[in-house]
Write a protein that holds these residues in place. Sequence first.
Motif, short mmCIF file in Angstrom:
data_model
loop_
_atom_site.label_atom_id
_atom_site.label_comp_id
_atom_site.label_asym_id
_atom_site.label_seq_id
_atom_site.Cartn_x
_atom_site.Cartn_y
_atom_site.Cartn_z
N GLY A 1 0.83 -1.20 0.00
CA GLY A 1 0.00 0.00 0.00
C GLY A 1 0.86 1.24 0.00
N HIS A 2 1.00 1.85 1.15
CA HIS A 2 1.78 3.08 1.30
C HIS A 2 3.27 2.76 1.43
N ARG A 3 4.07 3.77 1.23
CA ARG A 3 5.51 3.62 1.37
C ARG A 3 5.84 3.28 2.83
N VAL A 4 6.67 2.27 3.02
CA VAL A 4 7.05 1.80 4.36
C VAL A 4 8.56 1.97 4.51
N ASN A 5 8.97 2.61 5.60
CA ASN A 5 10.41 2.78 5.84
C ASN A 5 10.86 1.88 6.99
N ASP A 6 12.14 1.89 7.28
CA ASP A 6 12.69 1.02 8.33
C ASP A 6 12.08 1.29 9.70
N THR A 7 11.81 2.55 10.01
CA THR A 7 11.20 2.90 11.29
C THR A 7 9.80 2.30 11.39
N ASP A 8 9.04 2.36 10.30
CA ASP A 8 7.70 1.76 10.27
C ASP A 8 7.79 0.26 10.53
N ARG A 9 8.75 -0.39 9.88
CA ARG A 9 8.92 -1.84 10.06
C ARG A 9 9.22 -2.19 11.51
N LEU A 10 9.98 -1.35 12.19
CA LEU A 10 10.32 -1.61 13.59
C LEU A 10 9.10 -1.54 14.50
N GLU A 11 8.10 -0.76 14.14
CA GLU A 11 6.87 -0.66 14.93
C GLU A 11 6.05 -1.93 14.85
N ALA A 12 6.12 -2.61 13.72
CA ALA A 12 5.31 -3.80 13.48
C ALA A 12 6.01 -5.05 14.03
N ASP A 13 5.22 -6.07 14.27
CA ASP A 13 5.77 -7.35 14.69
C ASP A 13 6.37 -8.10 13.51
N LEU A 14 5.88 -7.78 12.32
CA LEU A 14 6.31 -8.46 11.11
C LEU A 14 6.00 -7.55 9.93
N SER A 15 6.83 -7.62 8.90
CA SER A 15 6.51 -6.89 7.67
C SER A 15 6.42 -7.91 6.53
N ALA A 16 5.60 -7.58 5.55
CA ALA A 16 5.37 -8.48 4.43
C ALA A 16 5.22 -7.67 3.16
N ALA A 17 5.60 -8.27 2.04
CA ALA A 17 5.53 -7.58 0.75
C ALA A 17 4.09 -7.28 0.35
N ASP A 18 3.19 -8.22 0.61
CA ASP A 18 1.77 -8.05 0.29
C ASP A 18 0.96 -8.95 1.21
N LEU A 19 -0.33 -8.94 1.08
CA LEU A 19 -1.20 -9.69 1.99
C LEU A 19 -0.94 -11.20 1.88
N PHE A 20 -0.74 -11.68 0.68
CA PHE A 20 -0.46 -13.10 0.49
C PHE A 20 0.82 -13.49 1.23
N ASP A 21 1.84 -12.69 1.11
CA ASP A 21 3.10 -12.92 1.80
C ASP A 21 2.90 -12.90 3.31
N ALA A 22 2.08 -11.98 3.80
CA ALA A 22 1.81 -11.88 5.24
C ALA A 22 1.14 -13.15 5.75
N VAL A 23 0.15 -13.62 5.02
CA VAL A 23 -0.56 -14.83 5.44
C VAL A 23 0.39 -16.02 5.41
N ARG A 24 1.20 -16.13 4.40
CA ARG A 24 2.18 -17.22 4.31
C ARG A 24 3.12 -17.21 5.52
N LYS A 25 3.50 -16.04 5.97
CA LYS A 25 4.43 -15.94 7.08
C LYS A 25 3.82 -16.30 8.43
N ILE A 26 2.50 -16.19 8.56
CA ILE A 26 1.89 -16.46 9.87
C ILE A 26 1.27 -17.84 9.98
N ILE A 27 1.13 -18.55 8.86
CA ILE A 27 0.56 -19.90 8.98
C ILE A 27 1.63 -20.97 8.85
#
Length: 69
Positions: A43-69
């Motif tokens: 979606g929006h531009r994500v920088n390293d600081t944004d990634r640090l706030e999250a528990d996990l970062s993913a390229a897209d929703l499919f990638d996110a789901v793959r990483k958590i299952i």
Amino acid sequence: MLQRAAIDFDLDLTDSVFFGDKVSDILAGKNAGVGRNIIVESGHRVNDTDRLEADLSAADLFDAVRKII
């Protein structure tokens, strides 16, 4: 909004996963007590600081789901 959804749908936010494409989404999830907050970079531009706030970062929703299952 997240806390209202938890009440309406009887959700345990500490055992939930929240996806967002902005750091403000991730902060909302954390503030609501969501257990895992994942930033999706398609979606929006994500920088390293944004990634640090999250528990996990993913390229897209499919990638996110793959990483958590």
